[in-house]
Scaffold this motif. Sequence first.
Motif, mmCIF file in Angstrom:
data_model
loop_
_atom_site.group_PDB
_atom_site.id
_atom_site.type_symbol
_atom_site.label_atom_id
_atom_site.label_comp_id
_atom_site.label_asym_id
_atom_site.label_seq_id
_atom_site.Cartn_x
_atom_site.Cartn_y
_atom_site.Cartn_z
ATOM 1 N N ASP A 292 1.505 -1.218 -0.275
ATOM 2 C CA ASP A 292 -0.579 -0.294 0.030
ATOM 3 C C ASP A 292 0.751 1.069 -0.119
ATOM 4 O O ASP A 292 1.111 1.808 1.010
ATOM 5 N N PHE A 293 1.286 1.655 -1.103
ATOM 6 C CA PHE A 293 2.083 2.735 -0.785
ATOM 7 C C PHE A 293 1.608 3.621 -1.213
ATOM 8 O O PHE A 293 2.245 5.464 -0.215
ATOM 9 N N THR A 294 -0.110 4.319 -1.035
ATOM 10 C CA THR A 294 -0.040 5.558 -0.788
ATOM 11 C C THR A 294 -0.757 5.559 0.879
ATOM 12 O O THR A 294 -0.608 6.955 1.516
ATOM 13 N N THR A 295 -0.937 4.432 1.342
ATOM 14 C CA THR A 295 -0.773 4.768 2.664
ATOM 15 C C THR A 295 0.679 4.884 3.326
ATOM 16 O O THR A 295 0.727 5.995 4.580
ATOM 17 N N PHE A 296 1.659 4.063 2.824
ATOM 18 C CA PHE A 296 3.432 4.777 3.258
ATOM 19 C C PHE A 296 3.397 6.321 3.264
ATOM 20 O O PHE A 296 4.179 6.947 4.096
ATOM 21 N N LEU A 297 2.790 6.432 1.926
ATOM 22 C CA LEU A 297 3.193 8.213 2.007
ATOM 23 C C LEU A 297 2.416 9.386 3.135
ATOM 24 O O LEU A 297 2.758 9.939 3.592
ATOM 25 N N GLU A 298 2.205 8.117 3.721
ATOM 26 C CA GLU A 298 1.057 9.193 4.672
ATOM 27 C C GLU A 298 1.861 9.342 6.189
ATOM 28 O O GLU A 298 1.729 9.822 6.742
ATOM 29 N N GLY A 299 2.968 8.755 6.478
ATOM 30 C CA GLY A 299 3.462 8.543 7.322
ATOM 31 C C GLY A 299 5.067 9.907 7.064
ATOM 32 O O GLY A 299 6.025 9.585 7.303
ATOM 33 N N CYS A 300 4.664 10.119 5.594
ATOM 34 C CA CYS A 300 5.936 11.160 5.259
ATOM 35 C C CYS A 300 5.379 12.648 5.124
ATOM 36 O O CYS A 300 4.532 12.871 5.092
ATOM 37 N N THR A 301 6.578 12.873 5.162
ATOM 38 C CA THR A 301 6.678 15.331 5.241
ATOM 39 C C THR A 301 6.186 15.474 4.030
ATOM 40 O O THR A 301 5.940 14.440 2.713
ATOM 41 N N PRO A 302 6.020 16.205 3.829
ATOM 42 C CA PRO A 302 5.037 16.605 2.646
ATOM 43 C C PRO A 302 6.279 17.047 1.250
ATOM 44 O O PRO A 302 6.808 16.407 0.525
#
Length: 382
Positions: A292-302
Amino acid sequence: MTGDDMDLVRQYARDTSEAAFTALVSRHLNLVYSVAVRQTRDPHLAEDIAQVVFLILARKAASLDSTTVVSGWLCRTTRFVSANAMKRQLRRQHREQEAFMSSEEGSDETGDWKQIEPLLDEAMERLGEKDHSAVVLRFFEGRSFSEVAIALGTSEAGAKMRVNRALEKLRRSFSRRGFRCSAAAIAGAVSAHSVHAAPVGLTVSVTAAVVQKTAATASSLTLLETTLKIMALTKLKTVAVAGVIALFAVGTAVYTVHHSAFSGGHPAYSFAGYATPEATIRSSLWAGSRGDFTTFLEGCTPEQVERFRKKMAGKSEDEIRRATVSWATALAGYRITQSEAIGDDEVHLHIRAKPSTDGLRTGQVVVIMKRIGTDWKQAGDE
């Protein structure tokens, strides 16, 4: 000045300039030889290692990045070659193992240095790239803070902060090994004792082996070839040096994971939210294990999200999913070895990965975590 070291490297790579390479050897031979002696406790073996290190530099001159701190690169390469040499020598001469661990006779080391010396290179290896380079430049080479700043691409104040932070990390590392001293004592001891003169004539023989193609000893040639093979193999297996950020920087083509790996996610991972830096890492790995790449990105800064999206540009959904699962799977058994508070809104997590079933090597990365509102996000790696 160290600022033109890479100019000399590029000049040698472009023109096979004997003058450029001789200048590099003259500047850094004492540093390389001293690291090798600390690693092997064998001055004669250290001479062979020094020659091999500069032969490797010559072979890799064209591929070194323009931002490389040459002295830092040489230190790491010397430790790598020394480790290979020790393994080979210990296989041949197992009975001499104790001799490698004994103190060098006739040494005039005193006080703190006697305690620091056997711990120094292991502690240096644990530092991040910029901290490592800062220590080498400031204390191994005696560079001014302004020179350190230029080499690291930062301000003088930033260089001072980097050096002080690296010293504190060394102090904590020594403390964990049972030796307690101040950062100032470490700075003084390392500055005074970490580098000493190489044997007379070694500069000539090292330079001749590279630029004049003078035949090296059989043992040196064997060490050179085996080390280059190990370095090449290691380079192919660096994706899991530990930490999700480092894994994403490598690209999607490194692993191939069968479709069955996507089912259900890795059992060691679970969603933990983003309330703490540690929880964010766990949640990111959980998302990664599910593809789940999209959910992974939720844990990253913009900013980090943007970098990752650029990395994945042009990839199919299946390619992105496979890569995401591969990165998470490679970190099975990871552990956070240190949580370093930089400020109220920034924490650096030192993360180490265990070897995977794919044969990926162990390593460690320092992941930068930043707080945005009430959540902690990954901002990159050090």
